[in-house]
Design an enzyme around this catalytic site. Sequence first.
Site, PDB file in Angstrom:
ATOM      1  N   MET A 290       0.867  -1.288   0.176  1.00 44.94           N
ATOM      2  CA  MET A 290       0.125   0.070   0.096  1.00 44.94           C
ATOM      3  C   MET A 290       0.727   1.232  -0.031  1.00 44.94           C
ATOM      4  SD  MET A 290      -3.001  -0.657   2.903  1.00 44.94           S
ATOM      5  CE  MET A 290      -1.843  -1.204   4.156  1.00 44.94           C
ATOM      6  N   ASP A 293       5.571   4.446  -0.476  1.00 48.69           N
ATOM      7  CA  ASP A 293       6.782   4.456   0.018  1.00 48.69           C
ATOM      8  C   ASP A 293       7.849   4.164  -1.331  1.00 48.69           C
ATOM      9  OD1 ASP A 293       8.869   4.739   1.816  1.00 48.69           O
ATOM     10  OD2 ASP A 293       8.665   2.837   2.749  1.00 48.69           O
TER      11      ASP A 293
END
Length: 350
Positions: A290, A293
Amino acid sequence: MRKIRAMVVDDSAFMRRMIGDILEKAGIEVIAAARDGVEALEKLNGFTPDVILLDVEMPRMNGLIFLDEAMRRGPYRVVMLSALTGEGSQYTIEALERGALDFIQKPSGSISLDIEKKAEEIVSKVRAVVEVPLEKLRDFKALRFPSREAGKVEKGMAGGEAIAEKLVFIASSTGGPRALKALFAGLRNLKKSCAVIVQHMPAGFTTRFAKHLDDIAPFSVIEASGGELTWINRAFLAPEGKHLLMKEDKSLVLNDDPPVAGLKPCADLTLLSAVKAFGKNILAVVLTGMGKDALEGCRAVKNSGGKVVAESQDSALIFGMPGAVVRENLADWVLPLEAIPRVILEWDEA
């Protein structure tokens, strides 16, 4: 739009009620609750939840045994709820490898009176995993990991005591533990490179997970403790609760700065520091997860002349992290998971 339907499996009536309240307040319907794996399996005969929130340690049938049976019948989207205990963390790692999509650490033990602290995380992870197509789970569950222990050369010493010329950096989050094991099972010894991994995990799990990767990788994998040199043919996993950075002499250092966008370790910070040490000699690999990053880190890698691989939407359970890289046109390769080891090996040997 139909509400997300959830099942809560926990041996504590208090926890079942509290978790159920958190979900209901967020508009997620709790269609069933069970006190252990035996009761949960019975209720699966009459209910079809979109997501199962599953405790690890329970009487009669623990979460791991239940997961095996549920995935055989299903599969189902499962998020583990784990207390910070040695047995709990071991079971949770195994559950992630057997098909669970993500996990949430209870804040203060099996019966966490302060579970409300985790409300935002519970809701966000339920909403994230419900987007995973069940067909992908069937494929993911079918992954097999060969035993590599016999093929290791003195625990990955084939590269000798030489500092790596190149760095293979790997970032992952939701779905990452199983993807990483599949990735490492497809590798051979590295001739010029060291590997560094940032997998988003809470406290109590990275030490065990490093051992799981070490059991299957053709070279040594350890949890970084700071001060290590980036030797050829070694891999280092960022520990939970610390940022893993790289000094210009290519040694590793742990950093206790605040989380970045809620993440600690943060892949972006590791990559940005790695560029200063390795320059263009970086291959950044972004797997399922998710959020975004590693995006800014990959931008720095590309600006330095390095290369980026993003897992394709075909194989990534959650396309958030690799998708962010793809949308910014930073990926040199967009590949299904099974094709990534070959690129790593060819880049390492070039």
